[in-house]
Design a protein around this motif. Structure first.
Motif, mmCIF file in Angstrom:
data_model
loop_
_atom_site.group_PDB
_atom_site.id
_atom_site.type_symbol
_atom_site.label_atom_id
_atom_site.label_comp_id
_atom_site.label_asym_id
_atom_site.label_seq_id
_atom_site.Cartn_x
_atom_site.Cartn_y
_atom_site.Cartn_z
ATOM 1 N N SER A 94 -8.702 17.166 17.696
ATOM 2 C CA SER A 94 -7.998 16.981 16.426
ATOM 3 C C SER A 94 -8.628 15.809 15.678
ATOM 4 C CB SER A 94 -6.511 16.719 16.658
ATOM 5 O OG SER A 94 -6.334 15.487 17.335
ATOM 6 N N PHE A 95 -8.280 15.696 14.414
ATOM 7 C CA PHE A 95 -8.695 14.559 13.597
ATOM 8 C C PHE A 95 -7.582 14.268 12.603
ATOM 9 C CE2 PHE A 95 -10.272 18.314 11.432
ATOM 10 C CZ PHE A 95 -9.967 18.085 10.095
ATOM 11 N N THR A 96 -7.581 13.069 12.064
ATOM 12 C CA THR A 96 -6.546 12.659 11.120
ATOM 13 C C THR A 96 -7.204 12.122 9.862
ATOM 14 O OG1 THR A 96 -5.040 12.115 12.924
ATOM 15 C CG2 THR A 96 -4.561 11.123 10.774
ATOM 16 N N VAL A 97 -6.677 12.525 8.716
ATOM 17 C CA VAL A 97 -7.152 12.042 7.413
ATOM 18 C C VAL A 97 -6.064 11.152 6.828
ATOM 19 C CG1 VAL A 97 -7.844 12.721 5.078
ATOM 20 C CG2 VAL A 97 -8.558 14.099 7.048
ATOM 21 N N GLU A 98 -6.474 10.015 6.299
ATOM 22 C CA GLU A 98 -5.543 9.083 5.664
ATOM 23 C C GLU A 98 -6.065 8.712 4.285
ATOM 24 O OE1 GLU A 98 -3.607 5.609 7.769
ATOM 25 O OE2 GLU A 98 -4.985 4.548 6.416
ATOM 26 N N VAL A 99 -5.155 8.656 3.322
ATOM 27 C CA VAL A 99 -5.458 8.183 1.972
ATOM 28 C C VAL A 99 -4.502 7.036 1.702
ATOM 29 C CG1 VAL A 99 -5.514 8.775 -0.480
ATOM 30 C CG2 VAL A 99 -6.201 10.478 1.226
ATOM 31 N N ARG A 100 -5.068 5.885 1.366
ATOM 32 C CA ARG A 100 -4.255 4.673 1.169
ATOM 33 C C ARG A 100 -4.650 4.014 -0.154
ATOM 34 N NH1 ARG A 100 -1.732 0.935 4.835
ATOM 35 N NH2 ARG A 100 -2.325 2.381 6.464
ATOM 36 N N PHE A 101 -3.644 3.822 -1.012
ATOM 37 C CA PHE A 101 -3.831 3.077 -2.250
ATOM 38 C C PHE A 101 -3.457 1.626 -2.000
ATOM 39 C CE2 PHE A 101 -3.327 7.325 -4.009
ATOM 40 C CZ PHE A 101 -4.250 7.325 -5.047
ATOM 41 N N VAL A 102 -4.349 0.708 -2.326
ATOM 42 C CA VAL A 102 -4.083 -0.723 -2.231
ATOM 43 C C VAL A 102 -4.561 -1.340 -3.542
ATOM 44 C CG1 VAL A 102 -4.497 -2.859 -0.985
ATOM 45 C CG2 VAL A 102 -4.425 -0.700 0.260
ATOM 46 N N GLY A 103 -3.619 -1.745 -4.376
ATOM 47 C CA GLY A 103 -3.999 -2.281 -5.681
ATOM 48 C C GLY A 103 -4.750 -1.232 -6.482
ATOM 49 N N GLU A 104 -5.938 -1.578 -6.935
ATOM 50 C CA GLU A 104 -6.746 -0.659 -7.735
ATOM 51 C C GLU A 104 -7.802 0.062 -6.909
ATOM 52 O OE1 GLU A 104 -8.233 -2.649 -11.173
ATOM 53 O OE2 GLU A 104 -6.247 -3.331 -11.770
ATOM 54 N N LEU A 105 -7.623 0.049 -5.583
ATOM 55 C CA LEU A 105 -8.565 0.708 -4.679
ATOM 56 C C LEU A 105 -7.873 1.839 -3.934
ATOM 57 C CD1 LEU A 105 -10.230 -2.458 -3.108
ATOM 58 C CD2 LEU A 105 -11.134 -1.018 -4.950
ATOM 59 N N VAL A 106 -8.668 2.805 -3.509
ATOM 60 C CA VAL A 106 -8.176 3.853 -2.629
ATOM 61 C C VAL A 106 -9.124 3.924 -1.437
ATOM 62 C CG1 VAL A 106 -9.369 5.723 -3.871
ATOM 63 C CG2 VAL A 106 -7.411 6.245 -2.428
ATOM 64 N N ALA A 107 -8.541 3.898 -0.248
ATOM 65 C CA ALA A 107 -9.309 4.018 0.989
ATOM 66 C C ALA A 107 -9.063 5.392 1.578
ATOM 67 C CB ALA A 107 -8.898 2.934 1.976
ATOM 68 N N ALA A 158 0.824 -1.196 0.000
ATOM 69 C CA ALA A 158 0.000 0.000 0.000
ATOM 70 C C ALA A 158 0.864 1.255 0.000
ATOM 71 C CB ALA A 158 -0.903 -0.001 1.226
ATOM 72 N N LEU A 159 0.351 2.290 -0.625
ATOM 73 C CA LEU A 159 0.917 3.631 -0.534
ATOM 74 C C LEU A 159 0.003 4.398 0.402
ATOM 75 C CD1 LEU A 159 1.630 4.333 -4.304
ATOM 76 C CD2 LEU A 159 3.280 3.673 -2.548
ATOM 77 N N CYS A 160 0.566 5.079 1.384
ATOM 78 C CA CYS A 160 -0.272 5.693 2.411
ATOM 79 C C CYS A 160 0.229 7.090 2.759
ATOM 80 C CB CYS A 160 -0.270 4.804 3.649
ATOM 81 S SG CYS A 160 -1.308 5.416 4.975
ATOM 82 N N TRP A 161 -0.720 8.023 2.853
ATOM 83 C CA TRP A 161 -0.433 9.376 3.297
ATOM 84 C C TRP A 161 -1.387 9.689 4.436
ATOM 85 C CZ3 TRP A 161 -0.583 7.737 -1.647
ATOM 86 C CH2 TRP A 161 0.554 7.951 -2.428
ATOM 87 N N ARG A 162 -0.876 10.324 5.476
ATOM 88 C CA ARG A 162 -1.685 10.625 6.658
ATOM 89 C C ARG A 162 -1.318 12.022 7.139
ATOM 90 N NH1 ARG A 162 0.028 6.596 9.866
ATOM 91 N NH2 ARG A 162 -1.445 5.190 8.869
ATOM 92 N N ARG A 163 -2.349 12.768 7.528
ATOM 93 C CA ARG A 163 -2.113 14.113 8.042
ATOM 94 C C ARG A 163 -3.102 14.413 9.156
ATOM 95 N NH1 ARG A 163 -2.190 19.811 4.693
ATOM 96 N NH2 ARG A 163 -1.857 21.111 6.502
ATOM 97 N N SER A 164 -2.611 15.005 10.231
ATOM 98 C CA SER A 164 -3.463 15.389 11.358
ATOM 99 C C SER A 164 -3.809 16.864 11.258
ATOM 100 C CB SER A 164 -2.761 15.102 12.682
ATOM 101 O OG SER A 164 -2.599 13.716 12.841
ATOM 102 N N PHE A 165 -4.995 17.194 11.762
ATOM 103 C CA PHE A 165 -5.521 18.552 11.691
ATOM 104 C C PHE A 165 -6.060 18.966 13.051
ATOM 105 C CE2 PHE A 165 -5.933 16.625 7.545
ATOM 106 C CZ PHE A 165 -5.530 17.616 6.667
ATOM 107 N N VAL A 166 -5.995 20.253 13.328
ATOM 108 C CA VAL A 166 -6.629 20.815 14.519
ATOM 109 C C VAL A 166 -8.137 20.649 14.346
ATOM 110 C CG1 VAL A 166 -7.021 22.953 15.807
ATOM 111 C CG2 VAL A 166 -4.763 22.455 14.855
#
Length: 141
Positions: free
Chosen positions: A70-83, A13-21
């Motif tokens: 706070s909250f965190t947003v994550e975008v994860r690519f797994v194969g042909e899907l994105v979560a 998987a390719l994963c990006w995560r970022r936290s926000f106020v």
């Protein structure tokens, strides 16, 4: 709780995560974060709408919207899907895709996500919860 990603062996998987106020002004920044990662993908509009709805829910219904939240947003690519996931600091209720009355001013977000995503689900409790929606990512090349 619903299973959101296939359990079979998938490419790394390719994963990006970022936290926000935990402030409503951060919703725009969260949408931009997702937009930058999904530019030109067929799921872009649905994923951005999903993040907007999930962030609004986190701020409205959980401790994430309180002082020092706070909250965190994550975008994860797994194969042909994105979560696309939003993790919050928990609250008293559970995420439910309900049918809102025509006169209701809110309450349609999770139902909309359930209709546009390949799947969606959540896990957690009153101390922290993550809601995830899965979309077809489109051609990864």
């Amino acid at each position: 709780m619903l299973s959101t990603l296939p359990a079979h062996t998938a490419p790394a998987a390719l994963c990006w995560r970022r936290s926000f106020v935990g402030d409503a002004t951060q919703a725009r920044t969260a949408r931009r974060f997702v937009s930058s990662l999904l530019a030109d993908r067929p799921c872009l509009d649905d994923a951005v709408l999903t993040v907007d709805e999930l962030v609004a829910n986190a701020l409205r219904h959980t401790k994430s919207g309180q002082d020092d939240g706070s909250f965190t947003v994550e975008v994860r690519f797994v194969g042909e899907l994105v979560a696309v996931s939003v993790a919050d600091q928990g609250g008293p209720g559970e995420p439910v895709a309900r049918d809102a009355a025509v006169t209701d001013e809110s309450g349609r977000g999770l139902r909309t996500i359930s209709l546009t995503a390949e799947s969606w689900g959540w896990h957690g409790n009153d101390r922290g919860r993550t809601v995830t929606a899965v979309f077809a990512a489109g051609d990864m090349t």
